[in-house]
Design a protein around this motif. Structure first.
Motif, short mmCIF file in Angstrom:
data_model
loop_
_atom_site.label_atom_id
_atom_site.label_comp_id
_atom_site.label_asym_id
_atom_site.label_seq_id
_atom_site.Cartn_x
_atom_site.Cartn_y
_atom_site.Cartn_z
N VAL A 33 0.84 -1.19 0.00
CA VAL A 33 0.00 0.00 0.00
C VAL A 33 0.88 1.25 0.00
CG1 VAL A 33 -1.79 1.27 1.25
CG2 VAL A 33 -1.78 -1.24 1.29
N PRO A 34 0.68 2.17 -0.95
CA PRO A 34 1.51 3.38 -0.98
C PRO A 34 1.25 4.27 0.23
CG PRO A 34 -0.28 3.53 -2.58
CD PRO A 34 -0.28 2.12 -2.06
N SER A 35 2.29 4.91 0.69
CA SER A 35 2.15 5.82 1.84
C SER A 35 1.49 7.11 1.41
CB SER A 35 3.54 6.13 2.42
OG SER A 35 4.16 4.95 2.86
N GLY A 36 0.69 7.66 2.28
CA GLY A 36 0.01 8.91 1.97
C GLY A 36 -0.42 9.60 3.25
N GLN A 37 -0.75 10.87 3.16
CA GLN A 37 -1.19 11.58 4.36
C GLN A 37 -2.08 12.77 4.01
OE1 GLN A 37 2.48 12.83 6.21
NE2 GLN A 37 2.72 14.60 4.87
N TYR A 38 -3.04 12.99 4.89
CA TYR A 38 -3.86 14.19 4.83
C TYR A 38 -3.19 15.28 5.64
CZ TYR A 38 -7.98 11.79 2.92
OH TYR A 38 -8.85 11.11 2.11
N GLU A 39 -3.45 16.50 5.26
CA GLU A 39 -3.01 17.62 6.08
C GLU A 39 -3.83 17.61 7.36
OE1 GLU A 39 -2.36 22.41 5.54
OE2 GLU A 39 -4.12 21.48 4.65
N VAL A 59 3.17 10.15 -0.39
CA VAL A 59 4.50 10.54 0.05
C VAL A 59 5.46 9.35 -0.08
CG1 VAL A 59 3.63 12.27 1.68
CG2 VAL A 59 3.99 9.92 2.46
N ASP A 60 6.73 9.67 -0.19
CA ASP A 60 7.74 8.62 -0.17
C ASP A 60 7.88 8.11 1.26
OD1 ASP A 60 8.31 8.83 -2.88
OD2 ASP A 60 9.75 10.48 -2.53
N LEU A 336 2.86 0.60 14.17
CA LEU A 336 3.45 0.23 12.88
C LEU A 336 2.65 0.80 11.71
CD1 LEU A 336 4.55 -3.49 13.46
CD2 LEU A 336 5.94 -1.41 13.54
N MET A 337 1.32 0.82 11.83
CA MET A 337 0.50 1.38 10.76
C MET A 337 0.77 2.87 10.59
SD MET A 337 -3.18 -0.53 10.98
CE MET A 337 -3.69 0.10 9.38
N ASN A 338 0.96 3.57 11.70
CA ASN A 338 1.28 5.00 11.62
C ASN A 338 2.65 5.22 10.98
OD1 ASN A 338 -1.06 6.14 12.71
ND2 ASN A 338 -0.36 5.82 14.80
N GLN A 339 3.61 4.37 11.34
CA GLN A 339 4.94 4.50 10.77
C GLN A 339 4.91 4.25 9.27
OE1 GLN A 339 8.06 2.32 12.75
NE2 GLN A 339 9.52 2.62 11.09
N ALA A 340 4.12 3.27 8.85
CA ALA A 340 4.03 2.95 7.42
C ALA A 340 3.24 3.99 6.65
CB ALA A 340 3.39 1.57 7.25
#
Length: 470
Positions: A33-39, A59-60, A336-340
């Motif tokens: 699953v690619p990493s991503g984030q909301y503001e 995000v990378d 771990l989910m937060n780190q990923a």
């Protein structure tokens, strides 16, 4: 023959192993699953950090999960769960003093004498009491009382599963209905801008429906197994229990004035904790303090030597230490989910998929997503902060009012807290009560299916009646 079958059959691994397996699954997902984030922005009115659903970026993975990250997550999970663990240790220590004093034994024997011939009413009363605890937000906070309820039910001649279900199912339906549950209802309503605890009437009706279903299910099992102990999910133990029925689990003790006062103090702890949680905003530190105060109260009322009481307190707390570790290991999954950084990606993908679907399908998919998401993120308030900023705007786009979205969230969150193996609270209760997880699943899975079906019907009803803010 029975023993041979048991040896050949599948046995669930120890709870610690189960958590490690789920952590390994998260590691695998982190590479898929690619990493991503909301503001994230802080709401100035509530102080709650919310997701800006208009701003999502892939995000990378700057900090991929490494070998040491995997194992340090266990340590960090325990540290981050310290407030819950310490509260349970303090509660267990105080209740152990009460138990060793003979007050619990005396109270249970008195209750059993009064309850003779009224066993069903006692079960119904216990489920109702625990549902009230659940609906005010007592999740882990209700765990210390489960063994006491189980001792009463087993003392009336029912098996261990019936005793365990009487309390845990009560907590489950109460927490799911969440009439005044700040951790799900309160946080969710705050995020979407509804008055806190609005729609309470609908939630109370929902609780009543969940209770009726649960009571009928548990009483049916209790009646069946009492008539034929071989049908019990713990048949071997239950048959042995019935053979030794004349040997009470607790020795007969006199119900003295001091012991009555000690038990009344326990009721005061329960009521005071509930009042503090609802009206005073108490959290785990205050609840922990209440149990320490109660331990001091017991020393005075029961005239126990302080040093002896200290030893009892430590012994009682030690009994619950393996359970406390299980709660910490459950938190490790979330770390771990937060780190990923895959949680936001999953939420973003969900919102994109549902934009053009029908209302009923959307409600069903969201309901199933919350149920599934609860496997990884058990925290009701934590999951609300992740999901409600997406579900709220999505509801507005699709013409589903915010109250319905909150109801959907809390119903999807509550029940599986007492089914998923990643629930530290469930594993804590199972460990305390010596109940096998596989046996619990066999008993409860049909009931939880019924409860989820009823919950979804109620969600549809809430949508079509236009459930308002009050």
């Amino acid at each position: 023959m029975t023993s041979k079958k048991k040896q050949k059959g599948f046995n669930f691994p120890h709870v610690y192993i189960m958590f490690i397996l789920v952590m390994l699954l998260v590691v695998v997902l982190s590479w898929i699953v690619p990493s991503g984030q909301y503001e994230r922005v802080q709401n100035p009115d509530t102080g709650i950090t919310e997701l800006n659903t208009e701003h999502f970026t892939y995000v990378d993975q700057a900090n991929p999960i490494g070998f040491m990250d995997f194992f340090t997550a266990l340590h960090n999970g325990v540290v981050q769960s310290a407030d819950i663990i310490v509260m349970l240790l303090f509660a267990s220590g105080a209740l152990y003093i009460l138990e060793k004093s003979g007050a619990i034994a005396a109270g249970i024997h008195t209750l059993l004498r009064v309850a003779e011939g009224k066993e069903k009413l006692v079960i119904i009363a216990l489920i109702t009491i625990f549902s009230i605890l659940g609906t005010i937000g007592f999740g882990e906070g209700g765990i210390p009382f489960i063994p006491l309820a189980m001792a009463v039910v087993m003392g009336m001649g029912y098996d261990r599963i019936t005793g365990f279900a009487t309390s845990t199912i009560g907590l489950a339906v109460g927490f799911a209905a969440g009439a005044v549950n700040f951790y799900t209802t309160g946080v969710s309503q705050t995020i979407v801008g509804l008055p806190i605890y609005s729609g309470v009437g609908f939630r109370i009706i929902s609780l009543a429906i969940f209770l009726v279903i649960s009571v009928l299910y548990i009483l049916r099992y209790a009646k069946k197994t009492k008539a034929d102990p071989s049908k019990s999910l713990v048949a071997t133990e239950y048959i042995e229990q019935l053979k030794n029925a004349n040997k009470a689990e607790y020795e007969e003790e006199k119900f003295t004035i001091s012991r009555k006062i000690a038990l009344l103090g326990l009721v005061a702890v329960l009521v005071g904790g509930a009042f503090g949680a609802i009206k005073l905003g108490w959290g785990m530190p205050e609840l922990s303090a209440v149990y320490v105060i109660y331990a001091v109260f017991l020393v005075i009322v029961l005239k126990i030597k302080p040093s002896d009481a200290a030893v009892m307190f430590g012994t009682g707390a030690a009994v619950l230490l393996p359970t406390g570790l299980a709660i910490g290991f459950a938190r490790s999954v979330m770390i771990l989910m937060n780190q990923a950084q895959i949680i936001d990606t999953a939420v973003h993908s969900l919102s994109g998929l549902l934009t053009n679907t029908s209302t009923i399908i959307t409600l069903l998919v969201l309901f199933l997503v919350v149920i599934f998401f609860n496997f990884f993120v058990v925290s009701g308030s934590g999951k609300a902060v992740i999901l409600m900023p997406i579900m709220g705007p999505l509801g507005k786009i699709l013409g589903i009012n915010q109250q319905v979205m909150v109801v959907l969230y809390q119903f999807g969150d509550g029940f599986t807290n007492y089914l998923w193996p990643t629930s530290g609270g469930l594993m804590a209760a199972l460990g305390m009560c010596n109940v096998d997880y596989a046996a619990w699943v066999k008993f409860s899975v049909k009931l939880f299916m019924l409860l989820h079906f009823a919950a979804f019907i109620l969600i549809i009803v809430a949508h079509y009646i236009g459930l308002g803010p009050f």
